[in-house]
Structure formats: structure tokens, C-alpha cells
Design a protein around this motif. Structure first.
Motif, short mmCIF file in Angstrom:
data_model
loop_
_atom_site.label_atom_id
_atom_site.label_comp_id
_atom_site.label_asym_id
_atom_site.label_seq_id
_atom_site.Cartn_x
_atom_site.Cartn_y
_atom_site.Cartn_z
N ARG A 1 0.82 -1.23 0.00
CA ARG A 1 0.00 0.00 0.00
C ARG A 1 0.84 1.27 0.00
NH1 ARG A 1 -2.95 -0.94 5.50
NH2 ARG A 1 -1.00 -2.05 5.90
N TRP A 2 2.15 1.16 0.33
CA TRP A 2 2.94 2.37 0.59
C TRP A 2 4.06 2.54 -0.43
CZ3 TRP A 2 -0.48 3.80 3.87
CH2 TRP A 2 -0.92 2.97 4.90
N ASP B 1 6.71 6.99 1.54
CA ASP B 1 5.76 6.80 2.65
C ASP B 1 6.41 5.96 3.74
OD1 ASP B 1 3.63 8.01 1.30
OD2 ASP B 1 2.80 6.11 0.55
N THR C 1 4.49 8.22 11.82
CA THR C 1 3.23 8.78 11.30
C THR C 1 2.89 8.10 9.98
OG1 THR C 1 3.84 10.88 12.29
CG2 THR C 1 2.01 10.91 10.75
N ARG C 2 1.63 7.63 9.86
CA ARG C 2 1.19 7.01 8.62
C ARG C 2 0.75 8.10 7.63
NH1 ARG C 2 -1.31 4.12 12.55
NH2 ARG C 2 -0.46 2.05 12.97
N PRO C 3 0.67 7.73 6.33
CA PRO C 3 0.26 8.73 5.33
C PRO C 3 -1.07 9.40 5.67
CG PRO C 3 1.13 6.79 4.24
CD PRO C 3 1.06 6.45 5.70
N ASP C 4 -1.98 8.71 6.38
CA ASP C 4 -3.26 9.35 6.73
C ASP C 4 -3.14 10.21 7.99
OD1 ASP C 4 -3.16 7.62 8.89
OD2 ASP C 4 -4.95 6.46 8.33
N GLY C 5 -1.93 10.37 8.51
CA GLY C 5 -1.71 11.27 9.65
C GLY C 5 -1.82 10.60 11.00
N THR C 6 -2.28 9.33 11.04
CA THR C 6 -2.39 8.67 12.35
C THR C 6 -0.99 8.30 12.86
OG1 THR C 6 -2.73 6.53 11.27
CG2 THR C 6 -4.71 7.73 11.98
N GLN C 7 -0.87 8.29 14.17
CA GLN C 7 0.42 8.06 14.82
C GLN C 7 0.49 6.62 15.34
OE1 GLN C 7 2.71 10.42 14.83
NE2 GLN C 7 4.23 9.30 16.05
#
Ligand code: HEC
Length: 226
Positions: free
Chosen positions: A169-170, A174, A183-189
Motif C-alpha cells: 500500500r505504501w 511513505d 506517522t502514517r500517510p493518513d496522519g495517524t500516529q
């Protein structure tokens, strides 16, 4: 850090010993300390238990092992008595035959160097390879699924294989950002114990060698939760 409860589970209650010069290792020789790290064997003949990833550290090169020992000798001495770890499972008689010599893996953008970094050095594969009652599941390296409980609640090691449930997926960019910032691409930690705080200090070319290695793993789905 010393006196830290590392893991409390049905199999064991493990505390991380004081490894500053004020702890037991202060009276060990450099060779004793090196053997403890790479072979899991203390000078008194007892075996160091999990979660010390001795299976991975057996692959540390002589020069990297010597550098770790030299660094530990420079850590400030901290007086701190740590409770002994308790193992309710039987430890094996040893973690394997003596390791006399491990050659350096030449640094570079190669899968072999990425494997060395993701294994003995940064021990990504310790947490990201599924655990079975017989030990790490070597048929599914990096497939994730190991559960960690702690003050943060629960976290589950991600699938790092090039599978749709994993790193397919990355992009490389990323992934590099995820590994070094948490930090993931969707901003979640990400939650602990993912060690991005340490990996932030790795050289960018070392992170890309790790990614090269992860992309070459056999693609595997994330194991079902038991
Ligand atoms: C001490 C255990 C541990 C080690 C060592 C570790 N990780 Fe993790 N890692 C985790 C956990 C647990 C998560 C999930 C965190 C969460 O979901 O909040 C994670 C998440 C990740 C993610 C996020 C993937 C996603 O799809 O969300 C990546 C990428 C990752 N780790 C790569 C690495 C790499 C590369 C290394 C070595 C350089 C490494 N990890 C070492 C435990 C570890």
C-alpha cells in the motif's frame, strides 16, 4: 534505563537489567559482555531469556558487537537494583553453538545489507515476524500480527511483507517517513513499542536498504489472531 518491566505475560515477567557500569556487567570483561549480547550466555553460565532477541543478535558482526560493547562502557554509571526476571517457561539449554566470528556485511543498497539491518541491528523482524509456541515463524518473515500490551493499550505489529495487507500500500517515501516518524500517510500516529524514535537517527541510505529488503520478502497475509 534500568529496572524497567519489559514484559509481563503468562510465560514470563522480564525486567531489563542495569547495563550501566554500576550494574553486574561492570565487573564483566569485554569478552563476557560480548558473549552475553551475541550468545545470551552470562559469565556464570546462566542463559539470558526473552525478550532479548538473541536469535537475531547471533548475526551481529564482530565489529558492530565490539562497537556496542565500547559504547556501553561509556554510559554513565547509575546505581539501581533491578528485580530478577521470572520465567515460567523452560528456557532452552542454550541459544545455539558458540559464535566465534561474524564477518561484516558490506554497506550498500543491497537486500543482504537491508536484511542485516532489519535483523541483528534494528531488529525489525523480532516484532514483525509472527511468534509461534515454537519460536519465530520463519515461514512468514515480517507478516506481523504480534500483539503488544502496555500503558498505551494494545498495538499489533504491522505486516511488512509486499502483500496488499502489508507494505504494497505504501511508496518508498511513505515507508521511510513511517519508519522514522511513526506517522502514517493518513496522519495517524503509531503506538509503542515501534521504535521510530531510534530509527529517526538512522542514515537515510540505511532506511532505504531496509525497504529494499522488505520489498523482497515473500508476500504474506497477516496471520489470523488466535
Ligand atoms: C519492539 C517491536 C518493534 C520493532 C523492533 C519494530 N517495530 Fe515496527 N511496529 C511495531 C508495532 C507494534 C507497530 C504497530 C503500531 C500501531 O499500530 O500503532 C509497528 C508498525 C510499523 C509500521 C507501520 C505499518 C502500517 O501499515 O501501519 C512500519 C512501516 C514498521 N513498523 C516498520 C518497522 C521497521 C522497518 C522496523 C525496523 C527498522 C520496525 N518496524 C521495528 C513494533 C515494532
Amino acid at each position: 534505563m534500568s529496572g524497567r518491566l519489559v514484559d509481563d505475560n503468562p510465560a514470563f515477567t522480564a525486567y531489563a537489567p542495569n547495563i550501566t557500569p554500576a550494574g553486574p556487567v561492570g565487573s564483566w570483561s569485554d569478552a563476557d559482555l560480548a558473549r552475553a549480547i551475541r550468545e545470551g550466555l552470562r559469565p556464570d553460565g546462566t542463559l539470558i531469556g526473552p525478550p532479548m532477541p538473541i536469535g537475531l543478535y547471533r548475526g551481529l558482526s564482530d565489529s558492530d558487537l565490539a562497537a556496542i560493547v565500547a559504547y556501553l562502557r561509556t554510559v554513565p554509571a547509575v546505581e539501581n537494583t533491578v528485580p530478577p526476571s521470572v520465567y515460567r517457561i523452560a528456557l532452552p539449554p542454550s541459544w545455539g553453538p558458540p559464535v566465534d566470528h561474524v564477518a561484516d556485511v558490506p554497506a550498500g543498497q543491497t537486500i543482504a545489507y537491508g536484511a542485516y539491518l532489519a535483523g541483528p541491528v534494528a531488529h525489525c523482524m523480532e516484532c514483525h515476524t509472527p511468534m509461534t509456541p515454537q519460536g519465530p515463524d520463519h515461514d512468514n518473515p515480517g507478516a506481523g500480527g504480534m500483539v503488544f500490551n502496555g500503558p498505551w493499550g494494545e498495538s499489533v505489529a504491522a505486516n511488512l511483507t509486499p502483500h496488499p495487507e502489508g507494505i504494497a500500500r505504501w511508496s518508498d517515501a511513505d515507508l521511510a517517513r513511517m519508519i522514522t516518524t511513526g506517522t502514517r500517510p493518513d496522519g495517524t500516529q503509531m503506538l509503542p513499542p515501534m521504535g521510530y524514535g531510534y530509527y529517526a537517527q538512522a542514515k537515510p541510505e540505511d532506511i532505504s536498504a531496509i525497504i529494499l529488503y522488505l520489498r523482497a520478502l515473500p508476500p504474506r497475509p497477516t496471520p489470523e489472531r488466535p
